[in-house]
Design an enzyme around this catalytic site. Structure first.
Site, mmCIF file in Angstrom:
data_model
loop_
_atom_site.group_PDB
_atom_site.id
_atom_site.type_symbol
_atom_site.label_atom_id
_atom_site.label_comp_id
_atom_site.label_asym_id
_atom_site.label_seq_id
_atom_site.Cartn_x
_atom_site.Cartn_y
_atom_site.Cartn_z
ATOM 1 C CB CYS A 54 -1.109 0.067 1.123
ATOM 2 S SG CYS A 54 -2.609 1.130 0.952
ATOM 3 C CG HIS A 102 -3.606 -3.388 3.470
ATOM 4 N ND1 HIS A 102 -2.296 -2.838 4.240
ATOM 5 C CD2 HIS A 102 -4.065 -2.280 2.757
ATOM 6 C CE1 HIS A 102 -2.170 -1.763 4.228
ATOM 7 N NE2 HIS A 102 -3.236 -1.355 3.536
ATOM 8 C CD GLU A 153 -1.056 -6.130 5.291
ATOM 9 O OE1 GLU A 153 -1.668 -5.112 5.897
ATOM 10 O OE2 GLU A 153 -0.848 -6.135 4.069
#
Length: 244
Positions: A110, A214, A216
């Site tokens: 990001c 994102h 993660e």
């Protein structure tokens, strides 16, 4: 020994007082799951000391966060630009350049993608809704980080495609800024339906990849996104064997 992965952090303030230097635990969790040893890189006042981390890390993860100061890519700020930290911007840009120069594998997430792009001369849309006619939604309100939000089309001739083996995936999305002019030496490797650049990577052999979503936050619910962190770990192991 497992590769050491440096993860950039942010400052949290309360009543104008700095009280925290950290990062979302999802980044740490993803690196551990992929087989790496995460090390948090703090924002320090003597910021050149941060560059010493490139002597001990085998890979670099540029984490998400606030907007990058537009003056760093020669623009005046729009009123929609927010969350600027000059200290973080300058340190992460310097850290990114130093890591790239040494051949350390880099994954930008990001804001991290945007740091990579600005570090090497690219520019950003400060606000997609304001500056990109016909743009779709990229920052849904009241939506969990682990929720898939829109499609991303991946270019076949890319490391990103090598990791996923797919030309279309669905991702989460929490950004109001995006790449405008791509930095020299990099190429766009994924796009959303409205043409927003969703991933970039270096045109050279080394591993330097930026993602606008994102992953993660998705690895637990959607395990295929762990491939991105496993890719970073794999390249970091190669780097470690070469220089350590």
């Amino acid at each position: 020994m497992k590769p050491v992965i440096g993860i950039t952090t942010f400052h949290h303030y309360y009543e104008d007082k700095e009280i925290l230097c950290g990062v979302d635990n999802c980044y740490v969790h993803s690196i551990i799951l992929a087989g790496g040893v995460p090390v948090l890189i703090p924002i320090v006042h003597q910021w050149k000391a941060q560059l010493q981390y490139t002597e001990i890390i085998d890979g670099l993860l540029l984490s998400g966060g606030g907007d990058i100061a537009p003056l760093l890519y020669k623009e005046e700020p729009l009123k929609e630009t927010a969350g600027i930290s000059w200290e973080r911007d300058q340190q992460e840009i310097s850290l990114c350049k130093e890591a790239y120069e040494k051949g350390i594998p880099i994954l930008g997430i990001c804001r991290g993608l945007q740091v990579m792009n600005v570090a090497f001369g690219g520019t950003l849309y400060q606000d997609i809704e304001k500056q990109v006619p016909g743009a779709l939604g990229h920052y849904p309100l009241y939506t969990g980080m682990d929720q898939l939000h829109h499609a991303v089309e991946i270019q076949r001739d890319s490391k990103l495609h090598d990791l996923f083996k797919e030309e279309k995936i669905y991702v989460n999305s929490f950004h109001h800024q995006a790449v405008d002019k791509i930095a020299e030496g990099f190429k766009a490797t994924a796009f959303s339906k409205d043409g927003i650049i969703e991933a970039i990577e270096t045109e050279h052999q080394q591993f330097a990849m930026g993602l606008q979503w994102h992953p993660e936050a998705l690895v637990t619910k959607h395990p295929k996104f762990l491939k991105l962190f496993s890719g970073l770990i794999e390249e970091s192991i190669k780097y470690k064997k070469k220089v350590r």
